[in-house]
Design an enzyme around this catalytic site. Structure first.
Site, PDB file in Angstrom:
ATOM      1  NE  ARG A   1      -3.739  -2.411   2.033  1.00 49.65           N
ATOM      2  CZ  ARG A   1      -4.795  -2.710   2.776  1.00 49.65           C
ATOM      3  NH1 ARG A   1      -5.174  -1.873   3.724  1.00 49.65           N
ATOM      4  NH2 ARG A   1      -5.470  -3.811   2.566  1.00 49.65           N
TER       5      ARG A   1
ATOM      6  NE  ARG B   1      -1.792   4.605   7.350  1.00 51.54           N
ATOM      7  CZ  ARG B   1      -2.843   4.727   8.137  1.00 51.54           C
ATOM      8  NH1 ARG B   1      -2.687   4.957   9.411  1.00 51.54           N
ATOM      9  NH2 ARG B   1      -4.056   4.631   7.652  1.00 51.54           N
TER      10      ARG B   1
ATOM     11  CD  GLU C   1      -9.117  -1.404  10.190  1.00 50.83           C
ATOM     12  OE1 GLU C   1      -9.099  -0.158  10.206  1.00 50.83           O
ATOM     13  OE2 GLU C   1      -9.288  -2.076   9.156  1.00 50.83           O
TER      14      GLU C   1
ATOM     15  CB  SER D   1     -11.666  -4.630   7.426  1.00 52.76           C
ATOM     16  OG  SER D   1     -12.454  -3.487   7.445  1.00 52.76           O
TER      17      SER D   1
ATOM     18  NE  ARG E   1      -2.571  -1.142  12.119  1.00 50.76           N
ATOM     19  CZ  ARG E   1      -3.401  -0.541  11.284  1.00 50.76           C
ATOM     20  NH1 ARG E   1      -4.654  -0.969  11.177  1.00 50.76           N
ATOM     21  NH2 ARG E   1      -2.997   0.492  10.584  1.00 50.76           N
TER      22      ARG E   1
END
Length: 421
Positions: A261, A276, A348, A351, A389
């Site tokens: 990403r 991140r 997070e 998802s 994470r």
RNA sequence: GGAGAGGUGACCGAGCUGGCUGAAGGUGCACGCCUGCUAAGCGUGUGUAGGAGAAAUCUUACCCAGGGUUCGAAUCCCUGCCUCUCCGCCA
């Protein structure tokens, strides 16, 4: 994508969805173009019908050795006209498609309305909050002290956001991936796919990353290939342009992949450590199911993702995303946020989304139902889970007073050791 | 990278000396019948997408994709993509 006929019949609902999702799709232009395209289509059809009819007449005459020169000269004019109409029509169709591809999926009725994450609904908390008689360190300190991750050298060879997992860090990362892959296969009935990490434009459009997110992805210009931001893309598009049978459904796939990403412009505190990254590892679950079953499958996938966090005994919370935080293609999403006791925040890690038939339409994935009719299956996917994470939460939750890390029992098959300084 | 072959409906597979082919045949699937011993036999039906219409229905497109030739293309020509076989190179 949304069925054009549906959009035509429910423009207010679509417009509301665009607003609620903070999208910029031009519905008015779409509807206007749809109108003019239909007129053009009718005009084209009429001329074409005439041509087809006359072609038969000419064919018959020729077979009977009669003179057809009058018809031939008339038809050459019609052929001219048809060529011109066809050019206009294909241009309008292309424009219509490109507008249609920018219409987002419509959120389900129980999704909280609100234009950012502050409207997300916290559904519940799970797992115990651990207490220590010492001040817990954060994952950066722990990783550094135990030599698990080398951020500096990762930055040297690639840039920030590309960590190197070294020695026991690498083994721990690999153990996490293996544990999750096995768990979903053995306990949840998923079948594993190992997929390409680069996909073409069509696949990226199929799952809905394109055209919207082109700038967020790493791209190989020479070949027009994109590094996948998630295994969702190759796994969902696995059945692109295929017709399945209703008997095949549901299909459950799990895949591990690195995820890439660019996320340009997201710098600051958030980018420290593993929070991140430009490249990270993730185990992804994907389901294809009958339309009427997708709500149930969404809940099951949520369970599947939670099972991983429970296996590690981690504390986490479950969120239902508000419309403004939903992805372009999603109609309903749950997020799992794990508690990081050192950093003292929720992160997070998963998802889980139901896309309805939105992706299936784009990717042209269909199935034949019991009556033999073509239908679009529903697609769902969920992280199960992303490792960085999870790693943070594990390091911080399994730390000892001396800064060493206790290896969670469930990882024992892959990692017998206790990590010491 | 070099040489050849090919891409047709859910699947396999004819057609490819241009018109009567939306496309034979088979498989699969659906429904019905028959029979009963481990599974088969028989019959019927079964393309997708768009447009017009209240509907019956009519109509258009689609034989990998995009162009071209032609009154007319699955069929001829060009370009691209992909697959297979052989050779070379390489992990």
């Amino acid at each position: 994508m949304i069925d054009l006929k549906y959009i035509r019949q429910n423009p207010e609902q679509i417009q509301q969805a665009i607003i609620n999702k903070n999208e910029k799709a031009d519905l008015a232009a779409l509807l206007a173009l749809d109108e003019s395209r239909r007129k053009l289509q009718y005009d084209f059809d009429t001329h074409k019908a005439e041509q087809n009819r006359m072609s038969d007449v000419i064919a018959t005459k020729k077979r009977n050795k009669e003179d057809a020169s009058k018809e031939l000269s008339e038809m050459s004019l019609v052929a001219e006209k048809i060529k011109q109409l066809q050019a206009e029509l294909s241009q309008q169709n292309a424009e219509l498609d490109s507008l249609l591809l920018r219409i987002p999926n419509v959120p389900e009725s129980d999704v909280p309305i609100g234009n950012d994450e502050s409207f997300n609904e916290i559904i519940r908390h799970e797992g115990e909050l651990k207490k220590w008689d010492f001040e817990p360190q954060d994952h950066l300190q722990l990783a550094q002290a135990n030599g698990l991750i080398d951020f500096m050298r990762g930055a040297k060879i690639s840039g920030s956001g590309f960590p190197v997992y070294s020695a026991l860090g690498a083994r721990l990362e690999r153990a996490l991936i293996n544990f999750m892959l096995e768990y979903h296969q053995q306990k949840h009935g998923y079948s594993e796919l190992m997929v390409p990490l680069m996909v073409n434009r069509k696949a990226m459009t199929g799952t809905g990353q394109l055209p919207k997110l082109e700038d967020d992805m790493y791209r190989c210009n020479e070949d027009d290939l994109f590094l996948i931001p998630t295994a969702e893309v190759p796994v969902t598009n696995y059945y692109m342009d295929e017709v399945l049978s209703y008997k095949d459904l549901p299909l459950l796939h799990v895949a591990y992949s690195p995820c890439f990403r660019r996320e340009a412009g997201s710098y600051g505190k958030e980018t420290r450590g593993l929070k991140r990254l430009h490249q990270f590892n993730k185990v992804e679950m994907v389901r294809f199911c009958l339309p009427e079953d997708s709500p149930r499958h969404l809940e099951e996938m949520l369970d599947n993702a939670e099972a991983i966090l429970k296996a590690f005994g981690l504390h986490y919370r479950v969120l239902k995303l508000a419309t403004g935080d939903l992805s372009f293609a999603s109609q309903k999403t749950y997020d799992l946020e794990v508690w990081a006791p050192g950093s003292k925040e929720y992160l997070e890690v998963s998802s889980v989304s139901n896309f309805g038939e939105f992706q299936a339409r784009r990717a042209n994935i269909r199935y034949r139902d019991a009556a033999g009719k073509m239908q679009f299956p529903h697609t769902l996917n969920g992280s199960g889970v992303a490792t960085p994470r999870l790693m943070i939460a594990i390091l911080e939750s399994y730390q000892n007073a001396d800064g060493s890390i206790q290896i969670p029992d469930v990882l024992k098959p892959w990692l017998e050791l206790r990590i010491n300084k």
